[in-house]
Write a protein that holds these residues in place. Structure first.
Motif, PDB file in Angstrom:
ATOM      1  N   PHE A 176      56.709 -16.972 -14.796  1.00 21.75           N
ATOM      2  CA  PHE A 176      56.058 -15.768 -15.305  1.00 21.75           C
ATOM      3  C   PHE A 176      54.542 -15.889 -15.174  1.00 21.75           C
ATOM      4  CE2 PHE A 176      54.557 -12.984 -18.823  1.00 21.75           C
ATOM      5  CZ  PHE A 176      55.010 -11.782 -18.297  1.00 21.75           C
ATOM      6  N   GLY A 177      53.997 -17.055 -15.472  1.00 23.51           N
ATOM      7  CA  GLY A 177      52.554 -17.272 -15.325  1.00 23.51           C
ATOM      8  C   GLY A 177      52.107 -17.110 -13.892  1.00 23.51           C
ATOM      9  N   CYS A 178      52.889 -17.615 -12.958  1.00 22.14           N
ATOM     10  CA  CYS A 178      52.589 -17.454 -11.536  1.00 22.14           C
ATOM     11  C   CYS A 178      52.547 -15.975 -11.172  1.00 22.14           C
ATOM     12  CB  CYS A 178      53.638 -18.194 -10.707  1.00 22.14           C
ATOM     13  SG  CYS A 178      53.504 -17.943  -8.919  1.00 22.14           S
ATOM     14  N   PHE A 179      53.529 -15.213 -11.675  1.00 22.06           N
ATOM     15  CA  PHE A 179      53.558 -13.777 -11.385  1.00 22.06           C
ATOM     16  C   PHE A 179      52.316 -13.083 -11.942  1.00 22.06           C
ATOM     17  CE2 PHE A 179      54.513  -9.375 -12.335  1.00 22.06           C
ATOM     18  CZ  PHE A 179      54.966  -8.937 -11.100  1.00 22.06           C
ATOM     19  N   ILE A 180      51.954 -13.408 -13.161  1.00 17.29           N
ATOM     20  CA  ILE A 180      50.764 -12.797 -13.778  1.00 17.29           C
ATOM     21  C   ILE A 180      49.517 -13.113 -12.944  1.00 17.29           C
ATOM     22  CG2 ILE A 180      49.230 -12.877 -15.796  1.00 17.29           C
ATOM     23  CD1 ILE A 180      51.811 -11.288 -16.286  1.00 17.29           C
ATOM     24  N   ARG A 181      49.423 -14.341 -12.450  1.00 17.48           N
ATOM     25  CA  ARG A 181      48.246 -14.753 -11.669  1.00 17.48           C
ATOM     26  C   ARG A 181      48.209 -14.123 -10.277  1.00 17.48           C
ATOM     27  NH1 ARG A 181      49.958 -19.642 -13.393  1.00 17.48           N
ATOM     28  NH2 ARG A 181      50.661 -20.203 -11.312  1.00 17.48           N
ATOM     29  N   THR A 182      49.358 -13.935  -9.644  1.00 12.00           N
ATOM     30  CA  THR A 182      49.352 -13.581  -8.221  1.00 12.00           C
ATOM     31  C   THR A 182      49.858 -12.199  -7.866  1.00 12.00           C
ATOM     32  OG1 THR A 182      51.536 -14.599  -7.905  1.00 12.00           O
ATOM     33  CG2 THR A 182      49.606 -16.008  -7.556  1.00 12.00           C
ATOM     34  N   SER A 183      50.400 -11.479  -8.800  1.00 13.14           N
ATOM     35  CA  SER A 183      50.948 -10.154  -8.500  1.00 13.14           C
ATOM     36  C   SER A 183      49.852  -9.168  -8.099  1.00 13.14           C
ATOM     37  CB  SER A 183      51.678  -9.588  -9.728  1.00 13.14           C
ATOM     38  OG  SER A 183      52.089  -8.267  -9.458  1.00 13.14           O
ATOM     39  N   PRO A 184      50.143  -8.344  -7.078  1.00 10.78           N
ATOM     40  CA  PRO A 184      49.168  -7.307  -6.703  1.00 10.78           C
ATOM     41  C   PRO A 184      49.141  -6.151  -7.710  1.00 10.78           C
ATOM     42  CG  PRO A 184      51.133  -7.144  -5.330  1.00 10.78           C
ATOM     43  CD  PRO A 184      51.295  -8.373  -6.188  1.00 10.78           C
ATOM     44  N   MET A 185      50.079  -6.126  -8.642  1.00 11.60           N
ATOM     45  CA  MET A 185      50.132  -5.087  -9.669  1.00 11.60           C
ATOM     46  C   MET A 185      50.168  -5.758 -11.035  1.00 11.60           C
ATOM     47  SD  MET A 185      52.857  -2.448  -7.983  1.00 11.60           S
ATOM     48  CE  MET A 185      52.281  -0.953  -8.784  1.00 11.60           C
ATOM     49  N   LYS A 186      49.686  -5.071 -12.040  1.00  4.67           N
ATOM     50  CA  LYS A 186      49.694  -5.568 -13.409  1.00  4.67           C
ATOM     51  C   LYS A 186      50.851  -4.938 -14.158  1.00  4.67           C
ATOM     52  CE  LYS A 186      46.095  -7.935 -12.631  1.00  4.67           C
ATOM     53  NZ  LYS A 186      46.395  -9.222 -12.078  1.00  4.67           N
ATOM     54  N   LEU A 187      51.304  -5.602 -15.220  1.00  8.25           N
ATOM     55  CA  LEU A 187      52.354  -5.063 -16.063  1.00  8.25           C
ATOM     56  C   LEU A 187      51.757  -4.160 -17.115  1.00  8.25           C
ATOM     57  CD1 LEU A 187      54.516  -8.251 -16.624  1.00  8.25           C
ATOM     58  CD2 LEU A 187      54.788  -6.493 -14.887  1.00  8.25           C
TER      59      LEU A 187
END
Length: 142
Positions: A128-139
């Motif tokens: 989940f931390g990786c996704f937060i750091r690298t996603s081109p979109m925010k939640l």
């Protein structure tokens, strides 16, 4: 009660400035998160910072790790070993996003799913931390 509401509004979210740059988090996550808060005893003060990538660097808060893993498991987005179900997570993507963005997000989830922790909870936390750091979109919950 207001405090819990504010925390839940921040849960798994970093407020995005533009709707097109955000992924809407389904409302059923709120109920699962409430259940997991009670089960894990996570400190509610940390929840508003879950959208901040800095919180995932060298974080050894076992309750937070268990909270994220618990929430993912209750929603069916994680396996018992902590890895996420990439196709299930991909179902969260809005139907109206362009194919290029869809593929980019699925790639991020797939790459982040390679993260490994000492146990299932730490693995889900790192993914989940990786996704937060690298996603081109925010939640966003909004």
């Amino acid at each position: 009660m207001t405090y819990v509401f504010v925390l839940l509004m921040c849960l798994f979210a970093s407020v995005a400035s533009a709707q097109k740059d955000s992924l809407r988090v389904p409302p059923n996550i709120v109920q699962s998160a409430l259940n997991c808060m009670a089960e894990t005893g996570v400190n509610p003060d940390v929840l508003p910072r879950l959208g901040n990538p800095a919180i995932y660097a060298r974080n050894d808060d076992k309750r937070l790790q268990k909270f994220i893993n618990c929430t993912f498991n209750k929603l069916g987005y994680a396996k018992k070993n902590g890895r996420v179900r990439v196709e299930k997570v991909a179902e969260l993507l809005p139907r109206d996003i362009d194919n290029e963005t869809r593929l980019a997000l699925k790639k991020v989830v797939g790459e982040c799913n390679k993260e490994t922790g000492a146990d299932a909870a730490e693995t889900t936390f790192k993914i989940f931390g990786c996704f937060i750091r690298t996603s081109p979109m925010k939640l966003s919950l909004a």
